[in-house]
Design a protein around this motif. Structure first.
Motif, PDB file in Angstrom:
ATOM      1  N   LEU A  48      -6.564 -14.885   0.995  1.00 41.28           N
ATOM      2  CA  LEU A  48      -5.717 -14.844   2.190  1.00 41.28           C
ATOM      3  C   LEU A  48      -5.651 -16.212   2.857  1.00 41.28           C
ATOM      4  O   LEU A  48      -4.593 -16.604   3.362  1.00 41.28           O
ATOM      5  N   ALA A 181      -1.885 -13.730  -6.035  1.00 38.26           N
ATOM      6  CA  ALA A 181      -0.932 -12.625  -5.861  1.00 38.26           C
ATOM      7  C   ALA A 181      -0.800 -11.824  -7.147  1.00 38.26           C
ATOM      8  O   ALA A 181      -0.723 -10.594  -7.131  1.00 38.26           O
ATOM      9  N   GLN A 184      -3.617  -9.458  -7.459  1.00 40.30           N
ATOM     10  CA  GLN A 184      -3.659  -8.395  -6.455  1.00 40.30           C
ATOM     11  C   GLN A 184      -4.999  -8.362  -5.702  1.00 40.30           C
ATOM     12  O   GLN A 184      -5.651  -7.323  -5.588  1.00 40.30           O
ATOM     13  N   LEU A 186      -5.238  -9.151  -2.468  1.00 40.62           N
ATOM     14  CA  LEU A 186      -5.008  -8.879  -1.052  1.00 40.62           C
ATOM     15  C   LEU A 186      -4.747  -7.399  -0.793  1.00 40.62           C
ATOM     16  O   LEU A 186      -3.888  -6.787  -1.420  1.00 40.62           O
ATOM     17  N   ARG A 188      -4.380  -4.069   2.288  1.00 40.86           N
ATOM     18  CA  ARG A 188      -3.519  -3.764   3.432  1.00 40.86           C
ATOM     19  C   ARG A 188      -3.931  -4.558   4.667  1.00 40.86           C
ATOM     20  O   ARG A 188      -3.084  -5.067   5.404  1.00 40.86           O
ATOM     21  N   SER A 190      -5.335  -7.446   4.832  1.00 40.23           N
ATOM     22  CA  SER A 190      -4.932  -8.845   4.667  1.00 40.23           C
ATOM     23  C   SER A 190      -3.446  -9.033   4.946  1.00 40.23           C
ATOM     24  O   SER A 190      -3.041 -10.012   5.569  1.00 40.23           O
ATOM     25  N   VAL A 191      -2.635  -8.085   4.498  1.00 38.71           N
ATOM     26  CA  VAL A 191      -1.192  -8.179   4.718  1.00 38.71           C
ATOM     27  C   VAL A 191      -0.881  -8.112   6.211  1.00 38.71           C
ATOM     28  O   VAL A 191      -0.069  -8.894   6.735  1.00 38.71           O
TER      29      VAL A 191
END
Length: 242
Positions: A48, A181, A184, A186, A188, A190-191
């Motif tokens: 992140l 990315a 995968q 990251l 929820r 982190s988003v």
């Protein structure tokens, strides 16, 4: 209530990292990486941090668009990308404990770099520093003083220094983000944190850019080496907690 205070504290530290990065050219990871690693864990925190720093560097490039030394920074930028790609690939496959150890090792190298006076090395040494900086950044989330030392060897004034650092950092962070990315890393949380950080990027960049424009070269040198000293302090904290 505790969760709200934690979220506010994290966002304040995120803002501080953007402001430091926009004023000194680098140093955003000094605050951002440990904050996100403590909150999200080592791998997700590093991933992140790469995403947020890449976004912040886009705004820094806009803010310093009149002082972007493309030609001077081209070689260093390419080597940082190569190093970042290799380091990021290692992070994806490596055990969490090994990645945490790499963060500690990175700051041991910080002290070694300072004692060797790498900031005054010849410009011909800059490519090696850039390559090492990218690899260490991709693997541990931060390149310490190596990137700064490499760019300082280009002998740029403070505005062009931050411009060069922004170009090089964006290229390295974008490379890391693409690899992370695809893996995968990251979740929820982190988003959501990334979305909340977007307005802080703009505010932090504005704050840092204004500070940089108001200080002289001597004051900028003090700021730069203060950031480098911060990495050394962080080394002590990491060694104690490791």
């Amino acid at each position: 209530m505790a969760a709200i205070l934690t979220a506010v504290g994290i966002l304040l530290l995120v803002y501080a990292s953007f402001a430091v990065s926009a004023s000194a050219g680098l140093g955003g990871s000094l605050v951002l990486v440990p904050t996100l690693v403590l909150f999200l864990g080592t791998k997700e925190g590093v991933a992140l941090a790469a995403l947020l720093l890449a976004g912040n560097n886009v705004l820094k490039i806009v803010a310093y668009r009149k002082t972007l030394p493309f030609r001077a920074a081209a070689g260093i930028t390419v080597l940082i990308v190569i190093g970042a790609a290799a380091g990021s690939a290692l992070l994806v496959e490596a055990p969490t404990g090994l990645v945490t150890g790499a963060v500690v090792a990175m700051f041991v190298m910080t002290i070694v770099a300072e004692r060797m006076d790498l900031g005054s090395a010849r410009a011909g040494f800059a490519p090696l520093l850039a390559l090492a900086s990218g690899a260490l950044s991709g693997f541990s989330g931060t390149s310490g003083p190596l990137k700064g030392a490499a760019i300082r060897n280009l002998d740029l004034d403070r505005r062009h220094f931050v411009g060069a650092a922004s170009l090089a950092s964006f290229a390295g962070d974008a490379t890391k983000t693409a690899i992370f990315a695809d893996s995968q890393l990251l979740g929820r949380t982190s988003v959501l944190l990334a979305l909340a950080s977007v307005p802080l990027m703009a505010l932090g960049t504005l704050t840092g850019s204004r500070l940089n424009s108001r200080i002289g070269e001597q004051s900028f040198a003090v700021l730069f080496w203060t950031v480098m000293g911060g990495y050394t302090v962080r080394l002590g904290i990491l060694l104690v907690s490791a």
